[in-house]
Write a protein that holds these residues in place. Sequence first.
Motif, PDB file in Angstrom:
ATOM      1  N   LEU A  51       0.794  -1.218   0.000  1.00 53.75           N
ATOM      2  CA  LEU A  51       0.000   0.000   0.000  1.00 53.75           C
ATOM      3  C   LEU A  51       0.833   1.279   0.000  1.00 53.75           C
ATOM      4  CD1 LEU A  51      -2.661  -1.204   2.585  1.00 53.75           C
ATOM      5  CD2 LEU A  51      -2.859  -1.198   0.103  1.00 53.75           C
ATOM      6  N   GLY A  52       2.151   1.154   0.114  1.00 48.02           N
ATOM      7  CA  GLY A  52       3.014   2.328   0.049  1.00 48.02           C
ATOM      8  C   GLY A  52       3.509   2.749   1.424  1.00 48.02           C
ATOM      9  N   THR A  53       4.544   3.582   1.392  1.00 46.44           N
ATOM     10  CA  THR A  53       5.201   4.003   2.622  1.00 46.44           C
ATOM     11  C   THR A  53       4.305   4.890   3.489  1.00 46.44           C
ATOM     12  OG1 THR A  53       7.316   3.908   1.474  1.00 46.44           O
ATOM     13  CG2 THR A  53       7.272   5.095   3.543  1.00 46.44           C
ATOM     14  N   ALA A  54       3.622   5.834   2.890  1.00 41.99           N
ATOM     15  CA  ALA A  54       2.772   6.741   3.670  1.00 41.99           C
ATOM     16  C   ALA A  54       1.640   5.965   4.355  1.00 41.99           C
ATOM     17  CB  ALA A  54       2.203   7.827   2.763  1.00 41.99           C
ATOM     18  N   THR A  55       1.010   5.069   3.624  1.00 44.19           N
ATOM     19  CA  THR A  55      -0.057   4.251   4.204  1.00 44.19           C
ATOM     20  C   THR A  55       0.512   3.291   5.244  1.00 44.19           C
ATOM     21  OG1 THR A  55      -1.208   4.384   2.080  1.00 44.19           O
ATOM     22  CG2 THR A  55      -1.995   2.752   3.641  1.00 44.19           C
ATOM     23  N   GLY A  56       1.712   2.781   4.992  1.00 49.74           N
ATOM     24  CA  GLY A  56       2.373   1.908   5.964  1.00 49.74           C
ATOM     25  C   GLY A  56       2.624   2.607   7.284  1.00 49.74           C
ATOM     26  N   HIS A  57       3.038   3.892   7.216  1.00 49.29           N
ATOM     27  CA  HIS A  57       3.239   4.663   8.445  1.00 49.29           C
ATOM     28  C   HIS A  57       1.934   4.825   9.214  1.00 49.29           C
ATOM     29  CE1 HIS A  57       7.363   5.447   7.665  1.00 49.29           C
ATOM     30  NE2 HIS A  57       7.213   6.412   6.762  1.00 49.29           N
ATOM     31  N   ILE A  58       0.854   5.065   8.496  1.00 50.53           N
ATOM     32  CA  ILE A  58      -0.461   5.226   9.138  1.00 50.53           C
ATOM     33  C   ILE A  58      -0.895   3.909   9.788  1.00 50.53           C
ATOM     34  CG2 ILE A  58      -2.914   5.664   8.706  1.00 50.53           C
ATOM     35  CD1 ILE A  58      -1.963   7.638   6.503  1.00 50.53           C
ATOM     36  N   ILE A  59      -0.675   2.797   9.076  1.00 50.13           N
ATOM     37  CA  ILE A  59      -1.033   1.483   9.616  1.00 50.13           C
ATOM     38  C   ILE A  59      -0.200   1.180  10.866  1.00 50.13           C
ATOM     39  CG2 ILE A  59      -0.940  -1.000   9.153  1.00 50.13           C
ATOM     40  CD1 ILE A  59      -1.666  -0.325   6.236  1.00 50.13           C
ATOM     41  N   LEU A  60       1.101   1.465  10.827  1.00 52.42           N
ATOM     42  CA  LEU A  60       1.973   1.245  11.974  1.00 52.42           C
ATOM     43  C   LEU A  60       1.537   2.090  13.169  1.00 52.42           C
ATOM     44  CD1 LEU A  60       4.521   0.055  13.301  1.00 52.42           C
ATOM     45  CD2 LEU A  60       5.814   1.929  12.265  1.00 52.42           C
ATOM     46  N   ALA A  61       1.269   3.360  12.928  1.00 51.85           N
ATOM     47  CA  ALA A  61       0.846   4.245  14.024  1.00 51.85           C
ATOM     48  C   ALA A  61      -0.485   3.795  14.606  1.00 51.85           C
ATOM     49  CB  ALA A  61       0.754   5.679  13.513  1.00 51.85           C
ATOM     50  N   ALA A  62      -1.414   3.410  13.747  1.00 49.01           N
ATOM     51  CA  ALA A  62      -2.724   2.962  14.223  1.00 49.01           C
ATOM     52  C   ALA A  62      -2.598   1.663  15.033  1.00 49.01           C
ATOM     53  CB  ALA A  62      -3.678   2.764  13.051  1.00 49.01           C
ATOM     54  N   THR A  63      -1.742   0.763  14.581  1.00 43.06           N
ATOM     55  CA  THR A  63      -1.548  -0.499  15.300  1.00 43.06           C
ATOM     56  C   THR A  63      -0.938  -0.264  16.677  1.00 43.06           C
ATOM     57  OG1 THR A  63      -1.253  -1.667  13.198  1.00 43.06           O
ATOM     58  CG2 THR A  63      -0.459  -2.774  15.190  1.00 43.06           C
ATOM     59  N   VAL A  64       0.078   0.572  16.743  1.00 41.43           N
ATOM     60  CA  VAL A  64       0.710   0.881  18.029  1.00 41.43           C
ATOM     61  C   VAL A  64      -0.283   1.589  18.945  1.00 41.43           C
ATOM     62  CG1 VAL A  64       2.513   2.266  19.121  1.00 41.43           C
ATOM     63  CG2 VAL A  64       3.050   0.896  17.110  1.00 41.43           C
ATOM     64  N   LEU A  65      -1.066   2.515  18.399  1.00 40.34           N
ATOM     65  CA  LEU A  65      -2.046   3.236  19.192  1.00 40.34           C
ATOM     66  C   LEU A  65      -3.126   2.298  19.725  1.00 40.34           C
ATOM     67  CD1 LEU A  65      -2.995   6.038  20.179  1.00 40.34           C
ATOM     68  CD2 LEU A  65      -4.400   6.137  18.111  1.00 40.34           C
ATOM     69  N   ILE A  66      -3.673   1.458  18.867  1.00 39.72           N
ATOM     70  CA  ILE A  66      -4.730   0.530  19.291  1.00 39.72           C
ATOM     71  C   ILE A  66      -4.189  -0.461  20.329  1.00 39.72           C
ATOM     72  CG2 ILE A  66      -6.202  -1.372  18.515  1.00 39.72           C
ATOM     73  CD1 ILE A  66      -6.551   0.204  15.883  1.00 39.72           C
ATOM     74  N   GLY A  67      -2.988  -0.987  20.099  1.00 38.42           N
ATOM     75  CA  GLY A  67      -2.382  -1.910  21.065  1.00 38.42           C
ATOM     76  C   GLY A  67      -2.111  -1.244  22.402  1.00 38.42           C
ATOM     77  N   GLY A  68      -1.603  -0.020  22.372  1.00 35.17           N
ATOM     78  CA  GLY A  68      -1.325   0.709  23.615  1.00 35.17           C
ATOM     79  C   GLY A  68      -2.585   1.046  24.382  1.00 35.17           C
ATOM     80  N   VAL A  69      -3.623   1.497  23.664  1.00 35.81           N
ATOM     81  CA  VAL A  69      -4.889   1.824  24.321  1.00 35.81           C
ATOM     82  C   VAL A  69      -5.514   0.572  24.931  1.00 35.81           C
ATOM     83  CG1 VAL A  69      -7.280   2.548  23.862  1.00 35.81           C
ATOM     84  CG2 VAL A  69      -5.365   3.892  22.981  1.00 35.81           C
ATOM     85  N   ALA A  70      -5.486  -0.543  24.204  1.00 37.40           N
ATOM     86  CA  ALA A  70      -6.048  -1.788  24.739  1.00 37.40           C
ATOM     87  C   ALA A  70      -5.283  -2.242  25.977  1.00 37.40           C
ATOM     88  CB  ALA A  70      -6.017  -2.877  23.672  1.00 37.40           C
ATOM     89  N   PHE A  71      -3.972  -2.146  25.952  1.00 31.86           N
ATOM     90  CA  PHE A  71      -3.144  -2.534  27.090  1.00 31.86           C
ATOM     91  C   PHE A  71      -3.398  -1.614  28.286  1.00 31.86           C
ATOM     92  CE2 PHE A  71       0.927  -2.718  29.394  1.00 31.86           C
ATOM     93  CZ  PHE A  71       1.004  -4.078  29.605  1.00 31.86           C
TER      94      PHE A  71
END
Length: 157
Positions: A51-71
């Motif tokens: 999906l590209g680098t820009a979308t990859g950054h968004i996916i990475l940030a969203a994953t870290v955010l969702i994981g951190g909030v759940a934890f």
Amino acid sequence: MLLDWITVLALIGIGLLLIIVELIFVPGTTVVGVAGFILTAIGIWIGYAALGTATGHIILAATVLIGGVAFFYSFRSDSWARFALKEQNKSHVNEEYQHTLAVGQEGRTVSALRPQGTALFNDLHHEVQTQGEFLAPSTPVRIIKLTQNKIIVEAIS
């Protein structure tokens, strides 16, 4: 393009779910947590590659955010308290029989005493102990000492 999004979201979702299962149900670091981390990492990597680098950054940030909030939320809301042991066992061995037996009372061994085993007193089975000697089954015995959780017996000669 849609298949790439479905693959990325499925891998990340399953990976985060396995990590949460690891934290809540499976103690220690096991295959479940490692598999969850690997699936999440593969999902993020596919997001960057397909999906590209820009979308990859968004996916990475969203994953870290969702994981951190759940934890954070799982510890903050005491949702783990339902998995904790809240009761205590305060009973003792032979507690219900300690007042029904007396020193000098006679009975018979049910099992071999090596030096511990089972004896029959007043038609009730009790865990008993000798002072180190071996007694065969069906041997007549006498109580010589009672403590809070031990019944010491000797053979009747």
